[in-house]
Design a protein around this motif. Structure first.
Motif, PDB file in Angstrom:
ATOM      1  N   UNK A   1      17.657  -6.770  -8.822  1.00  0.00           N
ATOM      2  CA  UNK A   1      16.955  -7.938  -9.580  1.00  0.00           C
ATOM      3  C   UNK A   1      15.702  -7.441 -10.178  1.00  0.00           C
ATOM      4  N   UNK A   2      14.676  -6.944  -9.131  1.00  0.00           N
ATOM      5  CA  UNK A   2      13.363  -6.681  -9.344  1.00  0.00           C
ATOM      6  C   UNK A   2      13.406  -5.590 -10.293  1.00  0.00           C
TER       7      UNK A   2
ATOM      8  N   UNK B   1      -4.154 -11.150  -7.928  1.00  0.00           N
ATOM      9  CA  UNK B   1      -3.559 -12.430  -8.178  1.00  0.00           C
ATOM     10  C   UNK B   1      -2.602 -12.160  -9.226  1.00  0.00           C
ATOM     11  N   UNK B   2      -2.755 -11.603 -10.386  1.00  0.00           N
ATOM     12  CA  UNK B   2      -1.927 -11.452 -11.481  1.00  0.00           C
ATOM     13  C   UNK B   2      -0.646 -10.579 -11.018  1.00  0.00           C
ATOM     14  N   UNK B   3      -0.911  -9.439 -10.343  1.00  0.00           N
ATOM     15  CA  UNK B   3       0.295  -8.813 -10.010  1.00  0.00           C
ATOM     16  C   UNK B   3       1.031  -9.615  -8.753  1.00  0.00           C
TER      17      UNK B   3
ATOM     18  N   UNK C   1      20.610  -7.340  -3.757  1.00  0.00           N
ATOM     19  CA  UNK C   1      20.347  -8.236  -5.195  1.00  0.00           C
ATOM     20  C   UNK C   1      18.947  -8.290  -5.476  1.00  0.00           C
TER      21      UNK C   1
ATOM     22  N   UNK D   1      -3.687  -3.192 -14.787  1.00  0.00           N
ATOM     23  CA  UNK D   1      -3.162  -3.043 -13.607  1.00  0.00           C
ATOM     24  C   UNK D   1      -1.769  -3.700 -13.298  1.00  0.00           C
TER      25      UNK D   1
ATOM     26  N   UNK E   1      14.480  -7.137 -13.970  1.00  0.00           N
ATOM     27  CA  UNK E   1      13.710  -8.007 -14.530  1.00  0.00           C
ATOM     28  C   UNK E   1      12.287  -7.107 -14.852  1.00  0.00           C
TER      29      UNK E   1
ATOM     30  N   UNK F   1       1.072  -2.388 -11.732  1.00  0.00           N
ATOM     31  CA  UNK F   1       1.855  -2.818 -10.636  1.00  0.00           C
ATOM     32  C   UNK F   1       3.528  -2.885 -10.873  1.00  0.00           C
TER      33      UNK F   1
ATOM     34  N   UNK G   1      -9.871 -11.962 -17.900  1.00  0.00           N
ATOM     35  CA  UNK G   1      -8.642 -11.862 -17.418  1.00  0.00           C
ATOM     36  C   UNK G   1      -7.780 -10.812 -18.097  1.00  0.00           C
TER      37      UNK G   1
ATOM     38  N   UNK H   1      -8.727 -10.217  -8.792  1.00  0.00           N
ATOM     39  CA  UNK H   1      -8.291 -10.707 -10.372  1.00  0.00           C
ATOM     40  C   UNK H   1      -6.674 -10.151 -10.468  1.00  0.00           C
ATOM     41  N   UNK H   2      -6.938  -8.773 -10.178  1.00  0.00           N
ATOM     42  CA  UNK H   2      -5.833  -7.775 -10.421  1.00  0.00           C
ATOM     43  C   UNK H   2      -4.827  -8.167  -9.356  1.00  0.00           C
TER      44      UNK H   2
ATOM     45  N   UNK I   1       3.366 -11.884 -11.047  1.00  0.00           N
ATOM     46  CA  UNK I   1       4.305 -11.292 -11.737  1.00  0.00           C
ATOM     47  C   UNK I   1       5.480 -11.198 -10.656  1.00  0.00           C
ATOM     48  N   UNK I   2       5.090 -10.471  -9.380  1.00  0.00           N
ATOM     49  CA  UNK I   2       6.156 -10.502  -8.432  1.00  0.00           C
ATOM     50  C   UNK I   2       6.793 -11.498  -8.272  1.00  0.00           C
TER      51      UNK I   2
ATOM     52  N   UNK J   1      13.312 -14.573 -10.768  1.00  0.00           N
ATOM     53  CA  UNK J   1      14.353 -14.258 -11.771  1.00  0.00           C
ATOM     54  C   UNK J   1      15.553 -13.608 -10.949  1.00  0.00           C
ATOM     55  N   UNK J   2      15.177 -12.724 -10.139  1.00  0.00           N
ATOM     56  CA  UNK J   2      16.238 -11.980  -9.384  1.00  0.00           C
ATOM     57  C   UNK J   2      17.001 -12.925  -8.446  1.00  0.00           C
ATOM     58  N   UNK J   3      16.328 -13.906  -8.018  1.00  0.00           N
ATOM     59  CA  UNK J   3      16.951 -14.692  -7.100  1.00  0.00           C
ATOM     60  C   UNK J   3      17.923 -15.898  -7.859  1.00  0.00           C
TER      61      UNK J   3
ATOM     62  N   UNK K   1       9.224 -12.199 -10.971  1.00  0.00           N
ATOM     63  CA  UNK K   1      10.423 -11.370 -10.977  1.00  0.00           C
ATOM     64  C   UNK K   1      11.274 -11.682  -9.975  1.00  0.00           C
ATOM     65  N   UNK K   2      10.859 -11.978  -8.557  1.00  0.00           N
ATOM     66  CA  UNK K   2      11.776 -12.310  -7.439  1.00  0.00           C
ATOM     67  C   UNK K   2      12.352 -13.470  -7.706  1.00  0.00           C
TER      68      UNK K   2
END
Ligand code: HEM
Ligand code: HEM
Lengths: 220, 704
Positions: free
Chosen positions: A84-85, B33-35, A80, A38, A88, A42, A32, B30-31, B38-39, B45-47, B42-43
Motif C-alpha cells: 500500500x505504501x 512534520x511534512x514527511x 498490505x 525534502x 500510494x 522522503x 513551507x 518543518x521537513x 505524508x507518511x 490510504x494503504x489501510x 499514505x498509511x
C-alpha cells in the motif's frame, strides 16, 4: 559514556564535520513551500525501502507475478502496508516532484548559481516518470497488462523510430514475459541506480550552494 | 547575468544566510512534520483503500478498457485531440518540446529577477501548462466511463467500450465518405478484427451511429431509451423517425403515450445528432435501407455530384410508373385506388399491391385523398412522385454520405453493368460492339452501326435514352423502358447509355464512317482487314464465316457472285448489306482482293454438318442468343433454362418430346405455326440452328 563513544568514532571517521556541514549549516529563512523537496526525498526513501521489501517476494514472470503480489498483500504480515505504501507512495512522489518543480520555477530557484541542480532535477523528473511507467506493469493484472500495452503502443507510434522503440520496450512485437522482466529490471536496477546517482548530485549541490532565499518582489 | 550581477546576488545571499536559521533543528523540524504527515496519509490510504489488484492479466480478453496510470491520463487525452496523422504531435512533438523547454529554462530566463510577480511570462506559461494538464486529466476521467458502469446503463456505449475503446480510446474521427458499417463488419485495417462475427447488423449500425454521433447516443439514452431498445430503432426508416420527432404526440404510433412535443423539448441541433445516431450518416447503409428498395443494388448515374445531391434532396418526379391500365383490369384498378385513398385493407387488395406495386413502393403505401385522381394516376402511370423528398428527411451529414456513396458506386460498376445489360438486350441485333448487322425484324434491312463516332457524336444521352426506352417501332425495335412495357428501369437504361457513350472514347471496332466515302483511299487490303477479317479470318481462311480460299467456294462463285454477296449480304447472318456502307468501287476492289487470295484447302468449312449432342452445349446457347432477349423472366415462355423451356409459357408445353410436328416451338421456328407469327420475328434462324433444335426435340428433348 555516549559522548566518549561519539568522540572515539569522530576521531576515526570525522562525522562531526559532516554533521556540522549538513545539519548545522545556516540557511536563509524560508517558508513551507521549501519542504516540498525534502518531502519528495522522503517518498523516494519510502519507495526504496518498501520496494526492496517487495522484491523479496515478488517474482517477475507472467506465471507468478500476479500470485506473488496477491501473496504479498494477503499472506505476509504487514504485506498490505508495504504494498500500500509503495502503491500510494508512487502517486505521492509524482505529485510532490511536480509541486517541488513548480515551486522552484515560480521562485526562480533554477537561476545562477543553481542551474546544475536544476538539470539534475529535470533528469530526476524523467526517472520518477519512468518508475511509474515500469512499475505499473509489475502486478500483472488486467489494468497493468492493458495499460502498458496501450502505453507502449502509443510510444511505438512515433514516426520512423516508433517500431524500434516498441520492440526495445516490449522485447518483441507483443507484450510478453520478456516485457515483464525488462520492466522489472529497469524498475528495480536501472532506475534506482540513476535515482541514487542523480539524487546524490542534487543533494550535494543543494548543501554546497545553500538553499535559495525567498525572493523579494521588486518594484519596477 | 553578468559578473557584477552575479557578485551582487552572492553578497545578498550571504547576508540572507546570516540572518537565517540553522538547518537543524528549525528547517529539519518543518521537513519532518511534512514527511510525517505524508507518511500518515499514505498509511491511511494503504489501510482504508489498499493497493488495488484487479483480475489476473488476460491477453485474450480484448473487452477490457485500458487505462494508463492516472498521471499519464493527460497524454492519453491529448491524443484524442490529435487524431490520425496528427498523432505524432501528441506523442512526440509536445512531450519532447516540453522536456527540451524544461532543460533550457535557465538559459531562456536569464534576468536577475526571481519573484514570480516580476516574471509574468514564465509564471503565466507555467501555471497555464499546469492548469492544462489538470484540465486534460479531469476531462479524461470524465470521458471514459468505467467499464462496469458503461455496460449497465447504455448498451451501445458498452459495445463501444468493450470492443473499440481498447485501441481507439474515447473517440474515433472518421474520414468523410467512409463506409463505417463495412469497416466495422469486415475489419478493414491492420489488426482490427471483422466484427460481423460477434455483432448483429443492428449492433454494428448502432455502433456506427455512436461513433459518428456520440452526442446522439446520449440524447437517445435520455429521451428514448425508456421505451425503446436502441437496436429496434437504429437504421430504421428515416422518414418515420423524422415524423416522430417533428410531430410529437400527433405522430400516430405515439398517440397513446404521453410524450413531450419533441420539437420544443430538444433543439434542432440535438435532433440532428439524434437522427445521425439512429441512422448513421454512412452512405452504403443509407442506400441499402432507403434506396435499394427501388433502385436495386446499384444506380447508374453519370452526372455531377451536385446534380445528384439536388436530385436526391428534392426527390419528386423521378421514376416513371407504367400505365397500369395495360396490365390490370378495371376492377383491380378500382381496388388499388380504394386502397391508397382509404387504406381499406381487404386482403385481396394488399395482395394486388404487393404483386404489382411493392417492387418499387416497398412497404410504403402511397396515400392520396382524392379517389378519382388516384385511379387516374394508377391507370395512366408516367412520371409520378415516387421518391421522397430526402432533403427534408435526412440530415445534411446523412445526405452527404449518401450522395458520395452513390457517386462512388455508380462510378465503379456502371460500365460493366452497362456492358452486361447491352449484351443481354441489344447485342442480338446490334452486335456485341454495336457494329450492327441484318435486321431480324425486317428482311432486306440492315442495322447500321451505333458505335461509330459519327453516330455517337450526333446523339446526346437523352436521345439515346429515349430510343432505348421507347424503342423504334418503325424499325422493329421494341421499347425497353419499363414505362413502355419493356424490361428495363430508368437506372438500367442510364447505365446502358453510359456504356454506349463510352464507345466514343474507345471505339470497340474500327468502322469509320469515312469508309463509305470513296474519297478516302483505303486499300482493299485494309478494308478487308478491318471489316471482313472479323468473320472470315485475317488470312481469309474463315472463322465465323466461311473460308474465302476454299476451292469449292471459288469454283461456285464468279466475280459477279462475290460482288453481289458483298453488296446485298446474307439474310439473317452477320454478313450485312455492305453496299449500304461501302461504295461500288470499294466492293469491286474487295472482290478482286478476295479473288487474288491463294486457293487453299486449309480453311474452315462452312456450315459444319449439324448434329445435336447436348442440350446445354448446343441448344441452350441458341435460345440464349435468339430467344432470351424477349423470352426471359418477363412472363410467357421463358427460354433461360431447361426447366422453364419445358414448362413455362401461356400455351405450355411448347415442346412435346419426340413430336416435332406438334411442338409449338418447332412450328414457330420453321414458320409452320398454326397461329401467331413466326419466331424469331425478324426472320428464320440459320438452317443449322433450326435443324439442331428439331433434332433435339425428336431425340426426346433430353436435358443433357
Ligand atoms: C526525486 C525528485 C527530487 C527530489 C527528492 C528533490 C529533492 C530536493 C531537495 C530536498 C531540495 C532542497 C530544497 C527544497 O526542499 O525545496 C531540492 C532543491 C532543488 N531541486 Fe529538487 N528534488 C527532486 C526533483 C527535482 C526536480 C524535478 C527539479 C526541477 C526540475 C528539481 C530542482 C531543484 C532545484 C533547482 C533545487 C534548488 C532549490 C533552491 O535552492 O531553492 N528537483 N531538491
Ligand atoms: C527504489 C527502489 C524500488 C524498488 C526496489 C521497487 C520495487 C517494486 C516492486 C517489486 C514492485 C512490484 C510490487 C507491486 O506491484 O505491488 C513495484 C511496484 C511499483 N512501483 Fe516500485 N520500486 C522502487 C521504486 C519505485 C519508485 C521510486 C516508484 C515511483 C515513482 C515506484 C512505483 C511503483 C509502482 C507504481 C508500482 C505498482 C504498484 C501497484 O500498483 O501495485 N517504485 N516496485
Amino acid at each position: 559514556m555516549i559522548t566518549k563513544i561519539a568522540n572515539w568514532f569522530d576521531e576515526r571517521v570525522g562525522w562531526k564535520a559532516v554533521w556540522e556541514t549538513i545539519f548545522l549549516r545556516k540557511i536563509p529563512k524560508v517558508n513551507w513551500l521549501y519542504t516540498l523537496g525534502s518531502a519528495t526525498l522522503f517518498t523516494a526513501v519510502n519507495q526504496a525501502v518498501t520496494g526492496i521489501l517487495l522484491t523479496i517476494y515478488y517474482v517477475p514472470t507472467p506465471d507468478h507475478a500476479y500470485d506473488s503480489v496477491q501473496y504479498i498483500t494477503t499472506q505476509i504480515p504487514m504485506g498490505w502496508l508495504i504494498r500500500g505504501l509503495h502503491h500510494w507512495g508512487a502517486s505521492a512522489m509524482v505529485i510532490l516532484t511536480v509541486l517541488h518543480m513548480l515551486r522552484v520555477i515560480l521562485l526562480g530557484a533554477y537561476k545562477y548559481p543553481r542551474e546544475v541542480t536544476w538539470f539534475t532535477g529535470v533528469f530526476l523528473l524523467l526517472v520518477v516518470v519512468g518508475f511509474g511507467f515500469t512499475g505499473y506493469l509489475l502486478p500483472w493484472d488486467q489494468k497493468a497488462y492493458w495499460g502498458s500495452s496501450v502505453g507502449t503502443r502509443i510510444a511505438g507510434s512515433t514516426p520512423v523510430v516508433g517500431d524500434w522503440i516498441l520492440r526495445v520496450m516490449r522485447g518483441g512485437p507483443d507484450l510478453s514475459a520478456i516485457t515483464l522482466v525488462r520492466f522489472f529490471g529497469v524498475h528495480v536496477w536501472v532506475l534506482p541506480a540513476s535515482l541514487i546517482l542523480l539524487l546524490g548530485i542534487h543533494m550535494y549541490l543543494v548543501i554546497k550552494i545553500g538553499i535559495s532565499a525567498v525572493p523579494k518582489r521588486e518594484e519596477e | 547575468m553578468n559578473e557584477k550581477e552575479k557578485k551582487t546576488y552572492l553578497e545578498q545571499y550571504k547576508k540572507d544566510k546570516e540572518k537565517g536559521v540553522p538547518f537543524y533543528p528549525d528547517i529539519l523540524f518543518k521537513d519532518a512534520v511534512v514527511s510525517l504527515l505524508i507518511f500518515l496519509v499514505l498509511a491511511a490510504l494503504a489501510y482504508f483503500i489498499g493497493a488495488p489488484l484487479e483480475e489476473r492479466a488476460n491477453p485474450s480478453d480484448t473487452s477490457y478498457t485500458p487505462k494508463p496510470e492516472w498521471y499519464f491520463l493527460f497524454l492519453f487525452q491529448l491524443l484524442k485531440y490529435f487524431p490520425g496523422e496528427l498523432e505524432v504531435v501528441a506523442v512526440v512533438v509536445i512531450p519532447t518540446l516540453a522536456i527540451i523547454l524544461l532543460f533550457l529554462l535557465p538559459f531562456l530566463d536569464r534576468s536577475t529577477k526571481r519573484h514570480f510577480w516580476n516574471r509574468p511570462l514564465i509564471s503565466v506559461l507555467v501555471i497555464g501548462s499546469a492548469a492544462g494538464v489538470l484540465f486534460l486529466t479531469v476531462q479524461s476521467i470524465r470521458e471514459t466511463p468505467p467499464p462496469a458502469e458503461a455496460s449497465q446503463g447504455d448498451p451501445v456505449a458498452a459495445l463501444y467500450t468493450e470492443n473499440c475503446a481498447v485501441c481507439h480510446s474515447g473517440t474515433i474521427t472518421v474520414p468523410e465518405g467512409t463506409n463505417l458499417h463495412d469497416v466495422i463488419a469486415q475489419g478493414t485495417h491492420e489488426g482490427m478484427p471483422a466484427w460481423s462475427g460477434d455483432m448483429t447488423t443492428d449492433e454494428i449500425d448502432a455502433l456506427a451511429g455512436f461513433i459518428l454521433s456520440p452526442g446522439g447516443n446520449a440524447l437517445f439514452k435520455e429521451y428514448c431509451s425508456e421505451c425503446h431498445e436502441t437496436s429496434e430503432l437504429v437504421a430504421s426508416d428515416p422518414i418515420e423517425l423524422k415524423a416522430a420527432l417533428d410531430e410529437g404526440d400527433a405522430y400516430a404510433p405515439h398517440a397513446e403515450v404521453s410524450i413531450p412535443e419533441w420539437s420544443e423539448e430538444i433543439t434542432l441541433g440535438e435532433r440532428t445528432a439524434l437522427l445521425n445516431f439512429l441512422v448513421a450518416p454512412d452512405g452504403q447503409r443509407l442506400f441499402a435501407t432507403n434506396c435499394a428498395q427501388c433502385h436495386g443494388r446499384s444506380v447508374g448515374f453519370a452526372g455531377e455530384e451536385n446534380e445528384l445531391r439536388d436530385l436526391v434532396s428534392q426527390g419528386g418526379l423521378h421514376l416513371e410508373m407504367p400505365p397500369w391500365r395495360d396490365t390490370l383490369n378495371s376492377d383491380q384498378l378500382d381496388a388499388l385506388a380504394q386502397y391508397v385513398t382509404a387504406s381499406s385493407d381487404s386482403g385481396n387488395t394488399r395482395e394486388l399491391f404487393e404483386q404489382y406495386c411493392a417492387s418499387c413502393h416497398g412497404k410504403r403505401i402511397p396515400t392520396m385523398d382524392d379517389y378519382d385522381q388516384a385511379r387516374e394516376i394508377i391507370a395512366s402511370g408516367g412520371a409520378h412522385e415516387t421518391m421522397p423528398v430526402w432533403g427534408e428527411v435526412l440530415t445534411s451529414e446523412q445526405l452527404g454520405a449518401l450522395v458520395s456513396y452513390t457517386m462512388e458506386a455508380a462510378e465503379g460498376t456502371s460500365l460493366e453493368a452497362g456492358q452486361e445489360l447491352f449484351a443481354q438486350n441489344c447485342a442480338v441485333c446490334h452486335g456485341d460492339f454495336g457494329e450492327g448487322g441484318p435486321n431480324p425484324a425486317r428482311s432486306d434491312d440492315v442495322i447500321a452501326p451505333i458505335s461509330t463516332t459519327e453516330y455517337l457524336t450526333t446523339r446526346d444521352d437523352h436521345t439515346l435514352f429515349q430510343v432505348i426506352a421507347q424503342g423504334q417501332p418503325n424499325f422493329g425495335m421494341s421499347p425497353f423502358g419499363s414505362t413502355f412495357g419493356g424490361p428495363l428501369d430508368d437506372d438500367q437504361i442510364n447505365t446502358m447509355v453510359a456504356y454506349i457513350r463510352s464507345w466514343e472514347a474507345n471505339p470497340p471496332v474500327e468502322l469509320p464512317p469515312e469508309v463509305d466515302s470513296s474519297s478516302v483511299s483505303l486499300s482493299s487490303g485494309e478494308v478487308y482487314a478491318q471489316l471482313c477479317a472479323q468473320c472470315h479470318g485475317p488470312e481469309g481462311l474463315g472463322d465465323v464465316g466461311p473460308s474465302l480460299r476454299d476451292p469449292e467456294f471459288r469454283a461456285g462463285n464468279t466475280s459477279q457472285d462475290i460482288f453481289e454477296t458483298i453488296s446485298k449480304g446474307h439474310e439473317a447472318t452477320p454478313m450485312i448489306r455492305w453496299g449500304d456502307l461501302l461504295s461500288q468501287d470499294t466492293i469491286q476492289e474487295l472482290t478482286d482482293f478476295i479473288l487474288g487470295l491463294e486457293i487453299s484447302e486449309a480453311g474452315v468449312k462452312p456450315e459444319p454438318t449439324p448434329g445435336f449432342s447436348s442440350f446445354a452445349e448446343d441448344v441452350l446457347p441458341i435460345f440464349e442468343a435468339k430467344c432470351a432477349p424477349c423470352h426471359g423472366s418477363m412472363g410467357g415462355w421463358d427460354s433461360s433454362s431447361y426447366d422453364t423451356v419445358m414448362t413455362s409459357g401461356d400455351n405450355a408445353p411448347t415442346i412435346i418430346p419426340n413430336d416435332v410436328e406438334n411442338s409449338i416451338l418447332a412450328q414457330k421456328i420453321t414458320d409452320t405455326q398454326t397461329y401467331g407469327t413466326m419466331m424469331p420475328p425478324g426472320g428464320k434462324m440459320t438452317n443449322n440452328e433450326i435443324q439442331l433444335i428439331l433434332d433435339w426435340i425428336s431425340a426426346g428433348a433430353p436435358d443433357n
